[in-house]
Design a protein around this motif. Sequence first.
Motif, PDB file in Angstrom:
ATOM      1  N   VAL A 292       0.849  -1.188   0.000  1.00  0.00           N
ATOM      2  CA  VAL A 292       0.000   0.000   0.000  1.00  0.00           C
ATOM      3  C   VAL A 292       0.884   1.237   0.000  1.00  0.00           C
ATOM      4  O   VAL A 292       1.824   1.352   0.800  1.00  0.00           O
ATOM      5  CB  VAL A 292      -0.944   0.021   1.217  1.00  0.00           C
ATOM      6  CG1 VAL A 292      -1.766   1.317   1.242  1.00  0.00           C
ATOM      7  CG2 VAL A 292      -1.865  -1.194   1.189  1.00  0.00           C
ATOM      8  N   LYS A 293       0.591   2.164  -0.875  1.00  0.00           N
ATOM      9  CA  LYS A 293       1.343   3.409  -0.960  1.00  0.00           C
ATOM     10  C   LYS A 293       0.906   4.358   0.152  1.00  0.00           C
ATOM     11  O   LYS A 293      -0.279   4.632   0.319  1.00  0.00           O
ATOM     12  CB  LYS A 293       1.119   4.065  -2.325  1.00  0.00           C
ATOM     13  CG  LYS A 293       1.887   5.356  -2.556  1.00  0.00           C
ATOM     14  CD  LYS A 293       1.601   5.892  -3.943  1.00  0.00           C
ATOM     15  CE  LYS A 293       2.321   7.197  -4.225  1.00  0.00           C
ATOM     16  NZ  LYS A 293       2.027   7.712  -5.588  1.00  0.00           N
ATOM     17  N   VAL A 294       1.878   4.865   0.913  1.00  0.00           N
ATOM     18  CA  VAL A 294       1.600   5.787   2.013  1.00  0.00           C
ATOM     19  C   VAL A 294       2.459   7.037   1.829  1.00  0.00           C
ATOM     20  O   VAL A 294       3.692   6.949   1.841  1.00  0.00           O
ATOM     21  CB  VAL A 294       1.898   5.143   3.378  1.00  0.00           C
ATOM     22  CG1 VAL A 294       1.690   6.163   4.505  1.00  0.00           C
ATOM     23  CG2 VAL A 294       1.023   3.917   3.594  1.00  0.00           C
ATOM     24  N   THR A 295       1.821   8.170   1.645  1.00  0.00           N
ATOM     25  CA  THR A 295       2.531   9.446   1.541  1.00  0.00           C
ATOM     26  C   THR A 295       2.528  10.116   2.910  1.00  0.00           C
ATOM     27  O   THR A 295       1.478  10.296   3.520  1.00  0.00           O
ATOM     28  CB  THR A 295       1.867  10.364   0.507  1.00  0.00           C
ATOM     29  OG1 THR A 295       1.899   9.729  -0.778  1.00  0.00           O
ATOM     30  CG2 THR A 295       2.611  11.692   0.414  1.00  0.00           C
ATOM     31  N   VAL A 296       3.718  10.453   3.402  1.00  0.00           N
ATOM     32  CA  VAL A 296       3.869  11.024   4.738  1.00  0.00           C
ATOM     33  C   VAL A 296       4.321  12.474   4.611  1.00  0.00           C
ATOM     34  O   VAL A 296       5.355  12.759   3.997  1.00  0.00           O
ATOM     35  CB  VAL A 296       4.896  10.220   5.558  1.00  0.00           C
ATOM     36  CG1 VAL A 296       5.115  10.880   6.922  1.00  0.00           C
ATOM     37  CG2 VAL A 296       4.432   8.779   5.725  1.00  0.00           C
TER      38      VAL A 296
ATOM     39  N   MET B 227       9.487  14.587  13.737  1.00  0.00           N
ATOM     40  CA  MET B 227      10.078  13.624  12.809  1.00  0.00           C
ATOM     41  C   MET B 227      11.505  14.043  12.462  1.00  0.00           C
ATOM     42  O   MET B 227      11.831  15.228  12.500  1.00  0.00           O
ATOM     43  CB  MET B 227       9.291  13.567  11.495  1.00  0.00           C
ATOM     44  CG  MET B 227       7.950  12.934  11.550  1.00  0.00           C
ATOM     45  SD  MET B 227       7.195  12.948   9.883  1.00  0.00           S
ATOM     46  CE  MET B 227       5.597  12.235  10.258  1.00  0.00           C
ATOM     47  N   GLN B 228      12.326  13.066  12.111  1.00  0.00           N
ATOM     48  CA  GLN B 228      13.582  13.412  11.468  1.00  0.00           C
ATOM     49  C   GLN B 228      13.267  14.003  10.094  1.00  0.00           C
ATOM     50  O   GLN B 228      12.375  13.519   9.390  1.00  0.00           O
ATOM     51  CB  GLN B 228      14.472  12.184  11.302  1.00  0.00           C
ATOM     52  CG  GLN B 228      15.093  11.672  12.583  1.00  0.00           C
ATOM     53  CD  GLN B 228      16.156  10.628  12.298  1.00  0.00           C
ATOM     54  OE1 GLN B 228      16.900  10.719  11.325  1.00  0.00           O
ATOM     55  NE2 GLN B 228      16.226   9.621  13.159  1.00  0.00           N
ATOM     56  N   ALA B 229      13.994  15.017   9.695  1.00  0.00           N
ATOM     57  CA  ALA B 229      13.752  15.648   8.394  1.00  0.00           C
ATOM     58  C   ALA B 229      13.962  14.665   7.248  1.00  0.00           C
ATOM     59  O   ALA B 229      13.354  14.804   6.185  1.00  0.00           O
ATOM     60  CB  ALA B 229      14.660  16.858   8.216  1.00  0.00           C
TER      61      ALA B 229
ATOM     62  N   GLU C 284      10.304   4.870  -1.105  1.00  0.00           N
ATOM     63  CA  GLU C 284      10.488   5.058  -2.540  1.00  0.00           C
ATOM     64  C   GLU C 284      11.184   6.381  -2.852  1.00  0.00           C
ATOM     65  O   GLU C 284      12.116   6.435  -3.665  1.00  0.00           O
ATOM     66  CB  GLU C 284       9.141   5.013  -3.275  1.00  0.00           C
ATOM     67  CG  GLU C 284       9.279   5.270  -4.769  1.00  0.00           C
ATOM     68  CD  GLU C 284       7.949   5.218  -5.514  1.00  0.00           C
ATOM     69  OE1 GLU C 284       7.944   5.505  -6.724  1.00  0.00           O
ATOM     70  OE2 GLU C 284       6.915   4.895  -4.896  1.00  0.00           O
ATOM     71  N   SER C 285      10.719   7.456  -2.235  1.00  0.00           N
ATOM     72  CA  SER C 285      11.278   8.773  -2.534  1.00  0.00           C
ATOM     73  C   SER C 285      10.984   9.721  -1.383  1.00  0.00           C
ATOM     74  O   SER C 285      10.094   9.469  -0.560  1.00  0.00           O
ATOM     75  CB  SER C 285      10.686   9.332  -3.834  1.00  0.00           C
ATOM     76  OG  SER C 285       9.280   9.500  -3.706  1.00  0.00           O
TER      77      SER C 285
ATOM     78  N   VAL D 180       9.853  17.780   3.945  1.00  0.00           N
ATOM     79  CA  VAL D 180       8.599  18.103   3.257  1.00  0.00           C
ATOM     80  C   VAL D 180       7.670  16.889   3.225  1.00  0.00           C
ATOM     81  O   VAL D 180       6.606  16.891   3.851  1.00  0.00           O
ATOM     82  CB  VAL D 180       8.857  18.604   1.818  1.00  0.00           C
ATOM     83  CG1 VAL D 180       7.533  18.910   1.120  1.00  0.00           C
ATOM     84  CG2 VAL D 180       9.742  19.847   1.849  1.00  0.00           C
ATOM     85  N   SER D 181       8.035  15.852   2.499  1.00  0.00           N
ATOM     86  CA  SER D 181       7.186  14.674   2.396  1.00  0.00           C
ATOM     87  C   SER D 181       7.996  13.487   1.902  1.00  0.00           C
ATOM     88  O   SER D 181       9.111  13.645   1.378  1.00  0.00           O
ATOM     89  CB  SER D 181       5.995  14.925   1.457  1.00  0.00           C
ATOM     90  OG  SER D 181       6.454  15.160   0.134  1.00  0.00           O
ATOM     91  N   ALA D 182       7.418  12.299   2.052  1.00  0.00           N
ATOM     92  CA  ALA D 182       8.068  11.073   1.607  1.00  0.00           C
ATOM     93  C   ALA D 182       6.998  10.086   1.155  1.00  0.00           C
ATOM     94  O   ALA D 182       5.858  10.126   1.617  1.00  0.00           O
ATOM     95  CB  ALA D 182       8.910  10.464   2.718  1.00  0.00           C
ATOM     96  N   VAL D 183       7.377   9.186   0.229  1.00  0.00           N
ATOM     97  CA  VAL D 183       6.484   8.151  -0.268  1.00  0.00           C
ATOM     98  C   VAL D 183       7.024   6.794   0.183  1.00  0.00           C
ATOM     99  O   VAL D 183       8.165   6.438  -0.109  1.00  0.00           O
ATOM    100  CB  VAL D 183       6.370   8.187  -1.804  1.00  0.00           C
ATOM    101  CG1 VAL D 183       5.531   7.015  -2.310  1.00  0.00           C
ATOM    102  CG2 VAL D 183       5.762   9.511  -2.258  1.00  0.00           C
TER     103      VAL D 183
END
Length: 396
Positions: A115-119, A125-127, A148-149, A154-157
């Motif tokens: 499942v794809k989770v965008t955070v 959180m650690q940057a 993944e990226s 800012v954000s992570a996938v």
Amino acid sequence: ALAGQTMLAASSTYYAFVRHTNLVGSAAWSAGVLFTTPYAGASSTYALEFDDVTPDSAFDYDPAIVEVNVSGNGRARLKDIGSGRYTTLPYPGWSSYRALTIANANASTLTNMQVKVTVDYVAGMQATFADIRFASSDGLTNIPYWLESKTDGVSAVFWVKIPSLAASASTNIRMYYGNSSAVSASDGASTFLFFDDFSDGSVSDWSSFAVHAAAPTASVVGGMLQLAGASREGGVYFPGYTFTNGIVEANMILDQRTGNGQDAYVAARGNSGMTNFYRFGPYWSGSAEAGIAREAGHIQLNFSAFDYGNAVTRKLTFQLNGSSLIGRVDNTTYGATTDANYTSGYIGFGFDASHENSTNMQIRIDDVRVRQYVATAPTVSSVGSEQVAESFTSIT
């Protein structure tokens, strides 16, 4: 406030406040308790109650675990319960978690589903998102994931492997964060059906194949699979994994290409030796395109105009479910068709630089992964508020 006083003044009124500090941090100050000191020369002892309730109901505890000297000094201690043990959570050093609700719109239960989770980054959180972890709704079971990226701060996938998603229902998991010393636990091999990021520096478990010309040279360069050569046609495939239905993805960079009649691709459902397989990727023959073809014979099934570009990292996605074949570059569809010639086989990568021009060609591939396919991909439908992470849940 005492404002620098070293002792309390006689016959004066003061407020007392308390708070506790633990591994999570400092609690809020209690409500103030009013008291007055006696006149000069007298002494007094005060019993101050800070919980705003009567002492008999001030604190709840489990008498099977905590022993309180009620008739004496009121002190408490943990009981010796012999062979008992704490039920420890997987992430005792993490300060916070949020509940993630995963919605499954399919009419069947999904097991071990990616499942794809965008955070989105939040304070604590650690940057770099290195402290992100996932667990079951009760916090007892670790859930594998792969990053993944990311864009730091800012954000992570992430891709998270959920053990079970009930049919036509929602399932909760936890996302932990808040550990400044944690290092990433991203693990593609534990998350996907198949994964290879070539971090071992070897292609020994991949086999070469040739189509109408000598196979390109395969090696690992800079942590990526590199295929290179002049007037070559073919690539590599993985004989240790059989693919039927699902989604094959990888990151691919086109380093060098000149002339027309060339293509680069991800292959699926290939037979032994890869004389027959489906392929998806960019193609150049007077104009730039991307699409799906069938080997043997270079039979084009469906193509669309697309300029892949040199020295650009792009994500290739090849989705195969029965006779349905769909190809995407960076999540945009450039090939969609149906064909029932091949139903199962191997995955691989290759290029064709042997037609019309005798030219050099070089591509690099990384983060090869295979995940399950379902008609409607499960999604994160809601993210809960921040909660304080416990270190353990019970003593038995």
